[in-house]
Design a protein around this motif. Sequence first.
Motif, PDB file in Angstrom:
ATOM      1  N   THR B  77      38.189 -16.644  62.593  1.00 44.15           N
ATOM      2  CA  THR B  77      38.356 -18.073  62.840  1.00 44.15           C
ATOM      3  C   THR B  77      37.299 -18.648  63.777  1.00 44.15           C
ATOM      4  O   THR B  77      37.077 -19.848  63.795  1.00 44.15           O
ATOM      5  N   ARG B  78      36.660 -17.786  64.580  1.00 41.46           N
ATOM      6  CA  ARG B  78      35.705 -18.326  65.549  1.00 41.46           C
ATOM      7  C   ARG B  78      34.360 -18.603  64.890  1.00 41.46           C
ATOM      8  O   ARG B  78      33.906 -17.850  64.021  1.00 41.46           O
ATOM      9  N   THR B  79      33.723 -19.689  65.275  1.00 36.96           N
ATOM     10  CA  THR B  79      32.446 -20.049  64.664  1.00 36.96           C
ATOM     11  C   THR B  79      31.329 -20.213  65.692  1.00 36.96           C
ATOM     12  O   THR B  79      30.176 -20.367  65.323  1.00 36.96           O
ATOM     13  N   VAL B  80      31.681 -20.182  66.978  1.00 32.77           N
ATOM     14  CA  VAL B  80      30.680 -20.445  68.020  1.00 32.77           C
ATOM     15  C   VAL B  80      29.989 -19.148  68.441  1.00 32.77           C
ATOM     16  O   VAL B  80      30.641 -18.120  68.614  1.00 32.77           O
ATOM     17  N   ILE B  81      28.680 -19.212  68.558  1.00 31.19           N
ATOM     18  CA  ILE B  81      27.931 -18.072  69.085  1.00 31.19           C
ATOM     19  C   ILE B  81      27.991 -18.163  70.604  1.00 31.19           C
ATOM     20  O   ILE B  81      27.332 -19.003  71.209  1.00 31.19           O
ATOM     21  N   ASP B  82      28.847 -17.326  71.208  1.00 27.28           N
ATOM     22  CA  ASP B  82      29.056 -17.444  72.650  1.00 27.28           C
ATOM     23  C   ASP B  82      28.600 -16.177  73.376  1.00 27.28           C
ATOM     24  O   ASP B  82      28.107 -15.228  72.768  1.00 27.28           O
ATOM     25  N   ALA B  83      28.795 -16.201  74.703  1.00 26.32           N
ATOM     26  CA  ALA B  83      28.319 -15.098  75.533  1.00 26.32           C
ATOM     27  C   ALA B  83      29.056 -13.794  75.218  1.00 26.32           C
ATOM     28  O   ALA B  83      28.476 -12.709  75.285  1.00 26.32           O
ATOM     29  N   LYS B  84      30.336 -13.908  74.843  1.00 24.30           N
ATOM     30  CA  LYS B  84      31.086 -12.694  74.515  1.00 24.30           C
ATOM     31  C   LYS B  84      30.486 -12.006  73.292  1.00 24.30           C
ATOM     32  O   LYS B  84      30.330 -10.791  73.260  1.00 24.30           O
ATOM     33  N   LEU B  85      30.186 -12.820  72.280  1.00 25.75           N
ATOM     34  CA  LEU B  85      29.611 -12.256  71.044  1.00 25.75           C
ATOM     35  C   LEU B  85      28.296 -11.543  71.342  1.00 25.75           C
ATOM     36  O   LEU B  85      28.097 -10.384  70.941  1.00 25.75           O
ATOM     37  N   ILE B  86      27.417 -12.242  72.054  1.00 23.59           N
ATOM     38  CA  ILE B  86      26.092 -11.681  72.312  1.00 23.59           C
ATOM     39  C   ILE B  86      26.180 -10.506  73.294  1.00 23.59           C
ATOM     40  O   ILE B  86      25.564  -9.458  73.092  1.00 23.59           O
ATOM     41  N   GLY B  87      26.993 -10.675  74.353  1.00 24.42           N
ATOM     42  CA  GLY B  87      27.152  -9.588  75.320  1.00 24.42           C
ATOM     43  C   GLY B  87      27.729  -8.342  74.665  1.00 24.42           C
ATOM     44  O   GLY B  87      27.276  -7.223  74.912  1.00 24.42           O
ATOM     45  N   GLY B  88      28.726  -8.534  73.810  1.00 25.30           N
ATOM     46  CA  GLY B  88      29.320  -7.403  73.107  1.00 25.30           C
ATOM     47  C   GLY B  88      28.307  -6.729  72.194  1.00 25.30           C
ATOM     48  O   GLY B  88      28.249  -5.497  72.118  1.00 25.30           O
ATOM     49  N   ALA B  89      27.499  -7.532  71.504  1.00 25.22           N
ATOM     50  CA  ALA B  89      26.488  -6.970  70.601  1.00 25.22           C
ATOM     51  C   ALA B  89      25.435  -6.185  71.377  1.00 25.22           C
ATOM     52  O   ALA B  89      24.965  -5.138  70.912  1.00 25.22           O
ATOM     53  N   VAL B  90      25.081  -6.679  72.572  1.00 28.26           N
ATOM     54  CA  VAL B  90      24.104  -5.958  73.404  1.00 28.26           C
ATOM     55  C   VAL B  90      24.662  -4.587  73.791  1.00 28.26           C
ATOM     56  O   VAL B  90      24.009  -3.552  73.605  1.00 28.26           O
ATOM     57  N   LEU B  91      25.906  -4.574  74.302  1.00 28.60           N
ATOM     58  CA  LEU B  91      26.518  -3.304  74.729  1.00 28.60           C
ATOM     59  C   LEU B  91      26.655  -2.348  73.545  1.00 28.60           C
ATOM     60  O   LEU B  91      26.347  -1.160  73.640  1.00 28.60           O
ATOM     61  N   PHE B  92      27.125  -2.878  72.423  1.00 24.59           N
ATOM     62  CA  PHE B  92      27.289  -2.037  71.234  1.00 24.59           C
ATOM     63  C   PHE B  92      25.943  -1.458  70.802  1.00 24.59           C
ATOM     64  O   PHE B  92      25.839  -0.263  70.510  1.00 24.59           O
ATOM     65  N   GLY B  93      24.907  -2.299  70.789  1.00 22.11           N
ATOM     66  CA  GLY B  93      23.583  -1.827  70.363  1.00 22.11           C
ATOM     67  C   GLY B  93      23.072  -0.700  71.245  1.00 22.11           C
ATOM     68  O   GLY B  93      22.543   0.302  70.743  1.00 22.11           O
ATOM     69  N   VAL B  94      23.256  -0.845  72.555  1.00 23.19           N
ATOM     70  CA  VAL B  94      22.809   0.212  73.472  1.00 23.19           C
ATOM     71  C   VAL B  94      23.573   1.505  73.183  1.00 23.19           C
ATOM     72  O   VAL B  94      22.990   2.591  73.072  1.00 23.19           O
ATOM     73  N   GLY B  95      24.888   1.386  73.029  1.00 25.63           N
ATOM     74  CA  GLY B  95      25.690   2.577  72.742  1.00 25.63           C
ATOM     75  C   GLY B  95      25.304   3.228  71.417  1.00 25.63           C
ATOM     76  O   GLY B  95      25.230   4.454  71.312  1.00 25.63           O
ATOM     77  N   TRP B  96      25.045   2.394  70.424  1.00 24.01           N
ATOM     78  CA  TRP B  96      24.643   2.887  69.098  1.00 24.01           C
ATOM     79  C   TRP B  96      23.322   3.649  69.199  1.00 24.01           C
ATOM     80  O   TRP B  96      23.142   4.725  68.628  1.00 24.01           O
TER      81      TRP B  96
END
Lengths: 140, 148
Positions: B77-96
């Motif tokens: 349902t969410r459509t906004v690109i917010d800090a949670k989305l980007i912050g989560g993607a950064v953390l996930f990418g590092v872990g990956w």
Amino acid sequence: MTSFTPVASTVGGALIGGAAALLWLALGRIAGISGIVGSLAGAPRDEAGWALAFLAGLMGAPLLVALLFGMPQIEIAAGPLLLVAAGLLVGFGTRLGSGCTSGHGVCGIARLSSRSIAATLVFMATAGVTVFVMRHGMGG
Amino acid sequence: MARSLFALAAGALFGLGLLLSGMVNPAKVLAFLDVSGAWDPSLAFVMGGAIPVAALGFRLGARRAAPLCAPRFSPPTRTVIDAKLIGGAVLFGVGWGLAGFCPGPALASLCFGGWKVALFVAAMLMGMYAFHVTLARPGNAPPAASRG
């Protein structure tokens, strides 16, 4: 060093896409692995049912194939500490960012979601930078 | 019952795809992410195979009022690109990038991948739980999803 496998990877990818299509058309759900696992925390029982069935298939089918046709090649260079750090980051990050390679990278891009396209670009980039630093940037 | 069977089939198909594509091998994932090394572009082909087929499924779904065995589709349902989305993607990418594991392949190889896969999955579940008890709010639960 791993070998380039364009055909197997494309066919495997098509199966993944088919799984996402099937889950959407049958249940109306996004096949995002981190979302499905995360939904088990505090989910109502009828919700947990399909999520557990999906995870059973996800874990069971590869096990069956591995037992029947031999183990696939799996090389894990990371040691225990690195695996724990990586797992914590992947777990926390995918929940905070509402998705992983499957939910954002496959389903989200297929739905042309701008959130998923942004998230995928970001995690691909940070993963690439991380690998670069680990392999080439730390005096290795 | 039908829902569980479809979900089981979808999970099985997903797992077989991960196995066949090579995604279950962290060395292959890292070889894809290491653009400056001995680059293995295979995983771009996984995305190339998966996205069009998934897109076809979503397109077929758009013509239907509801899925086969649920009262409604449950899109995010969410459509906004917010800090949670980007912050989560950064953390996930590092872990990956640290180990070469993302959630799907780790779970798909859990039953035969040995203690290293099990250790990663245990830490991943702890990370998810840590999010659940710290930053997750009840309002974050998908609204229609809880009644599907």
